[in-house]
Design a protein around this motif. Structure first.
Motif, PDB file in Angstrom:
ATOM      1  N   GLY A  31      39.915  36.686  37.774  1.00  0.00           N
ATOM      2  CA  GLY A  31      40.864  37.422  38.599  1.00  0.00           C
ATOM      3  C   GLY A  31      42.072  37.886  37.821  1.00  0.00           C
ATOM      4  N   VAL A  32      42.568  37.022  36.931  1.00  0.00           N
ATOM      5  CA  VAL A  32      43.748  37.342  36.122  1.00  0.00           C
ATOM      6  C   VAL A  32      43.425  38.405  35.068  1.00  0.00           C
ATOM      7  CG1 VAL A  32      45.407  36.440  34.461  1.00  0.00           C
ATOM      8  CG2 VAL A  32      44.835  35.102  36.486  1.00  0.00           C
ATOM      9  N   ILE A  33      42.275  38.243  34.409  1.00  0.00           N
ATOM     10  CA  ILE A  33      41.893  39.203  33.366  1.00  0.00           C
ATOM     11  C   ILE A  33      41.743  40.602  33.942  1.00  0.00           C
ATOM     12  CG2 ILE A  33      40.063  39.844  31.733  1.00  0.00           C
ATOM     13  CD1 ILE A  33      39.592  36.823  31.315  1.00  0.00           C
ATOM     14  N   SER A  34      41.251  40.686  35.166  1.00  0.00           N
ATOM     15  CA  SER A  34      41.062  42.004  35.790  1.00  0.00           C
ATOM     16  C   SER A  34      42.379  42.760  35.902  1.00  0.00           C
ATOM     17  CB  SER A  34      40.428  41.858  37.176  1.00  0.00           C
ATOM     18  OG  SER A  34      41.338  41.272  38.097  1.00  0.00           O
ATOM     19  N   GLU A  35      43.487  42.011  36.001  1.00  0.00           N
ATOM     20  CA  GLU A  35      44.789  42.669  36.105  1.00  0.00           C
ATOM     21  C   GLU A  35      45.151  43.379  34.811  1.00  0.00           C
ATOM     22  OE1 GLU A  35      49.205  41.742  37.956  1.00  0.00           O
ATOM     23  OE2 GLU A  35      47.892  40.075  37.384  1.00  0.00           O
ATOM     24  N   SER A  36      44.807  42.776  33.682  1.00  0.00           N
ATOM     25  CA  SER A  36      45.107  43.417  32.405  1.00  0.00           C
ATOM     26  C   SER A  36      44.142  44.559  32.105  1.00  0.00           C
ATOM     27  CB  SER A  36      45.064  42.396  31.267  1.00  0.00           C
ATOM     28  OG  SER A  36      43.759  41.850  31.121  1.00  0.00           O
ATOM     29  N   VAL A  37      42.950  44.494  32.701  1.00  0.00           N
ATOM     30  CA  VAL A  37      41.942  45.526  32.446  1.00  0.00           C
ATOM     31  C   VAL A  37      42.137  46.745  33.341  1.00  0.00           C
ATOM     32  CG1 VAL A  37      39.474  46.061  32.552  1.00  0.00           C
ATOM     33  CG2 VAL A  37      40.238  43.871  31.621  1.00  0.00           C
ATOM     34  N   SER A  38      42.321  46.484  34.636  1.00  0.00           N
ATOM     35  CA  SER A  38      42.374  47.593  35.590  1.00  0.00           C
ATOM     36  C   SER A  38      43.716  47.744  36.300  1.00  0.00           C
ATOM     37  CB  SER A  38      41.276  47.420  36.642  1.00  0.00           C
ATOM     38  OG  SER A  38      41.499  46.238  37.402  1.00  0.00           O
ATOM     39  N   GLY A  39      44.605  46.761  36.106  1.00  0.00           N
ATOM     40  CA  GLY A  39      45.918  46.854  36.739  1.00  0.00           C
ATOM     41  C   GLY A  39      46.026  46.155  38.072  1.00  0.00           C
ATOM     42  N   GLY A  40      44.946  45.489  38.507  1.00  0.00           N
ATOM     43  CA  GLY A  40      44.985  44.801  39.800  1.00  0.00           C
ATOM     44  C   GLY A  40      44.350  43.421  39.734  1.00  0.00           C
ATOM     45  N   ARG A  41      45.065  42.416  40.220  1.00  0.00           N
ATOM     46  CA  ARG A  41      44.545  41.041  40.275  1.00  0.00           C
ATOM     47  C   ARG A  41      43.444  40.987  41.331  1.00  0.00           C
ATOM     48  NH1 ARG A  41      42.906  36.016  41.022  1.00  0.00           N
ATOM     49  NH2 ARG A  41      44.255  34.303  40.365  1.00  0.00           N
ATOM     50  N   ARG A  42      42.305  40.395  40.995  1.00  0.00           N
ATOM     51  CA  ARG A  42      41.185  40.308  41.922  1.00  0.00           C
ATOM     52  C   ARG A  42      41.183  38.960  42.627  1.00  0.00           C
ATOM     53  NH1 ARG A  42      39.459  45.049  43.266  1.00  0.00           N
ATOM     54  NH2 ARG A  42      38.041  43.755  44.509  1.00  0.00           N
ATOM     55  N   TYR A  43      40.917  39.004  43.951  1.00  0.00           N
ATOM     56  CA  TYR A  43      40.844  37.787  44.752  1.00  0.00           C
ATOM     57  C   TYR A  43      39.518  37.711  45.506  1.00  0.00           C
ATOM     58  CZ  TYR A  43      45.889  37.534  43.927  1.00  0.00           C
ATOM     59  OH  TYR A  43      47.133  37.463  43.339  1.00  0.00           O
ATOM     60  N   ASP A  44      38.501  38.381  45.001  1.00  0.00           N
ATOM     61  CA  ASP A  44      37.218  38.459  45.700  1.00  0.00           C
ATOM     62  C   ASP A  44      36.650  37.073  46.014  1.00  0.00           C
ATOM     63  OD1 ASP A  44      36.277  41.578  44.998  1.00  0.00           O
ATOM     64  OD2 ASP A  44      37.522  40.639  43.474  1.00  0.00           O
ATOM     65  N   GLY A  45      36.056  36.976  47.205  1.00  0.00           N
ATOM     66  CA  GLY A  45      35.288  35.801  47.572  1.00  0.00           C
ATOM     67  C   GLY A  45      33.830  36.060  47.243  1.00  0.00           C
ATOM     68  N   PRO A  46      32.935  35.178  47.645  1.00  0.00           N
ATOM     69  CA  PRO A  46      33.209  33.985  48.441  1.00  0.00           C
ATOM     70  C   PRO A  46      33.694  32.818  47.584  1.00  0.00           C
ATOM     71  CG  PRO A  46      30.878  34.150  47.960  1.00  0.00           C
ATOM     72  CD  PRO A  46      31.506  35.395  47.399  1.00  0.00           C
ATOM     73  N   ILE A  65      32.816  35.243  40.788  1.00  0.00           N
ATOM     74  CA  ILE A  65      33.140  35.604  39.397  1.00  0.00           C
ATOM     75  C   ILE A  65      32.501  36.948  39.054  1.00  0.00           C
ATOM     76  CG2 ILE A  65      32.784  34.988  36.970  1.00  0.00           C
ATOM     77  CD1 ILE A  65      32.897  32.022  37.879  1.00  0.00           C
ATOM     78  N   TYR A  66      31.234  37.096  39.427  1.00  0.00           N
ATOM     79  CA  TYR A  66      30.529  38.357  39.178  1.00  0.00           C
ATOM     80  C   TYR A  66      31.255  39.521  39.856  1.00  0.00           C
ATOM     81  CZ  TYR A  66      26.951  41.966  39.593  1.00  0.00           C
ATOM     82  OH  TYR A  66      26.281  43.169  39.558  1.00  0.00           O
ATOM     83  N   LYS A  67      31.632  39.330  41.111  1.00  0.00           N
ATOM     84  CA  LYS A  67      32.312  40.395  41.852  1.00  0.00           C
ATOM     85  C   LYS A  67      33.668  40.718  41.240  1.00  0.00           C
ATOM     86  CE  LYS A  67      32.273  40.287  46.337  1.00  0.00           C
ATOM     87  NZ  LYS A  67      32.406  39.771  47.725  1.00  0.00           N
ATOM     88  N   ARG A  68      34.382  39.702  40.797  1.00  0.00           N
ATOM     89  CA  ARG A  68      35.703  39.934  40.198  1.00  0.00           C
ATOM     90  C   ARG A  68      35.589  40.690  38.878  1.00  0.00           C
ATOM     91  NH1 ARG A  68      39.503  34.621  41.633  1.00  0.00           N
ATOM     92  NH2 ARG A  68      38.977  34.606  43.858  1.00  0.00           N
ATOM     93  N   VAL A  69      34.556  40.375  38.122  1.00  0.00           N
ATOM     94  CA  VAL A  69      34.362  41.089  36.850  1.00  0.00           C
ATOM     95  C   VAL A  69      33.974  42.540  37.112  1.00  0.00           C
ATOM     96  CG1 VAL A  69      32.936  41.250  34.782  1.00  0.00           C
ATOM     97  CG2 VAL A  69      33.784  39.013  35.532  1.00  0.00           C
ATOM     98  N   ILE A  70      32.986  42.752  37.991  1.00  0.00           N
ATOM     99  CA  ILE A  70      32.523  44.109  38.281  1.00  0.00           C
ATOM    100  C   ILE A  70      33.635  44.949  38.898  1.00  0.00           C
ATOM    101  CG2 ILE A  70      30.932  45.492  39.676  1.00  0.00           C
ATOM    102  CD1 ILE A  70      29.650  44.077  37.280  1.00  0.00           C
ATOM    103  N   ASN A  71      34.300  44.400  39.913  1.00  0.00           N
ATOM    104  CA  ASN A  71      35.373  45.145  40.578  1.00  0.00           C
ATOM    105  C   ASN A  71      36.606  45.269  39.687  1.00  0.00           C
ATOM    106  OD1 ASN A  71      33.818  45.454  42.910  1.00  0.00           O
ATOM    107  ND2 ASN A  71      34.568  43.542  43.795  1.00  0.00           N
ATOM    108  N   GLY A  72      36.786  44.295  38.801  1.00  0.00           N
ATOM    109  CA  GLY A  72      37.940  44.316  37.913  1.00  0.00           C
ATOM    110  C   GLY A  72      37.853  45.349  36.812  1.00  0.00           C
ATOM    111  N   MET A  73      36.654  45.873  36.589  1.00  0.00           N
ATOM    112  CA  MET A  73      36.485  46.914  35.583  1.00  0.00           C
ATOM    113  C   MET A  73      36.794  48.314  36.124  1.00  0.00           C
ATOM    114  SD  MET A  73      33.233  45.761  33.217  1.00  0.00           S
ATOM    115  CE  MET A  73      32.081  45.562  34.564  1.00  0.00           C
ATOM    116  N   GLU A  74      37.004  48.393  37.450  1.00  0.00           N
ATOM    117  CA  GLU A  74      37.333  49.668  38.041  1.00  0.00           C
ATOM    118  C   GLU A  74      38.831  49.907  37.932  1.00  0.00           C
ATOM    119  OE1 GLU A  74      35.962  49.678  42.034  1.00  0.00           O
ATOM    120  OE2 GLU A  74      33.861  49.348  41.490  1.00  0.00           O
ATOM    121  N   VAL A  75      39.224  50.996  37.314  1.00  0.00           N
ATOM    122  CA  VAL A  75      40.638  51.297  37.121  1.00  0.00           C
ATOM    123  C   VAL A  75      41.266  51.726  38.431  1.00  0.00           C
ATOM    124  CG1 VAL A  75      42.305  52.762  35.910  1.00  0.00           C
ATOM    125  CG2 VAL A  75      40.215  52.020  34.753  1.00  0.00           C
ATOM    126  N   LYS A  76      42.395  51.109  38.783  1.00  0.00           N
ATOM    127  CA  LYS A  76      43.096  51.468  40.015  1.00  0.00           C
ATOM    128  C   LYS A  76      43.722  52.858  39.878  1.00  0.00           C
ATOM    129  CE  LYS A  76      45.476  48.577  42.356  1.00  0.00           C
ATOM    130  NZ  LYS A  76      46.546  47.643  42.774  1.00  0.00           N
TER     131      LYS A  76
END
Length: 201
Positions: free
Chosen positions: A132-147, A189-200
């Motif tokens: 979740g934290v790494i996604s912020e540096s990659v795409s600019g948004g912290r990920r909180y995806d469940g489950p 984790i999978y969802k956070r990585v996949i969604n975290g690669m999308e640039v906001k």
């Protein structure tokens, strides 16, 4: 998949009177964050040394709710009154991982079969927050995806404690619960990585 995190906005609204009260008393978001961590450590230590005492299983779900409230309060306090800080970002992420680890470790003493399932659960919880934290540096948004995000894990631990409080013989099956929860964390984790690669945008 539904996550308790989706209820956060409504939960934050309910906490606004407390947020305003704390601001009037000059309480800072970082003080709330550190207090939540210290209380988590205290609760975790009490849990570790009192796993055979019934009262601790009444304390845990209550504290899990209080901790979720404090985690929401520090964020609202920071945003509403423009009290965000770089230190606050570090504290917010680090204290959450520390708190989870200390609160989950005592379950190793309760799992009768395959206690390493708790270790797997803790390790994946940490990896989930890292994703979740790494996604912020990659795409600019912290990920909180469940489950099985932070709030879901707190809810699960609270439910387990309540069942144990009422003497439901859960111990022989705890490793299944932690392994199932770990699989759900793998999905998040999978969802956070996949969604975290999308640039906001």
């Amino acid at each position: 998949m539904i996550s308790i995190y989706e209820l956060k906005p409504k939960f934050q609204q309910l906490l606004m009177p407390i947020v305003n009260f704390l601001h009037n008393k000059k309480v800072t978001p970082n003080q709330v964050t550190i207090s939540a961590c210290l209380l988590s450590i205290l609760t975790g230590v009490l849990f570790y040394f009192n796993t055979e005492s019934a009262w601790i299983y009444a304390v845990i779900p209550v504290f899990m709710f209080i901790r979720m409230a404090m985690n929401a309060i520090d964020g609202v306090l920071a945003k509403k009154f423009n009290l965000q800080s770089r230190l606050g970002k570090f504290l917010n992420e680090l204290t959450d991982v520390i708190s989870d680890t200390v609160l989950f470790i005592p379950f190793i003493l309760l799992v009768q079969t395959f206690p390493v399932s708790v270790v797997i659960f803790i390790a994946l919880s940490i990896i989930s927050e890292m994703a979740g934290v790494i996604s912020e540096s990659v795409s600019g948004g912290r990920r909180y995806d469940g489950p099985m995000g932070k709030s879901d894990r707190a809810f699960l631990i609270g439910v387990i404690a309540i069942l144990l409080l009422f003497s439901i013989p859960l111990q022989p099956y705890l490793h299944f619960i932690f392994l199932a929860a770990s699989l759900l964390i793998c999905l998040n984790i999978y969802k956070r990585v996949i969604n975290g690669m999308e640039v906001k945008r």
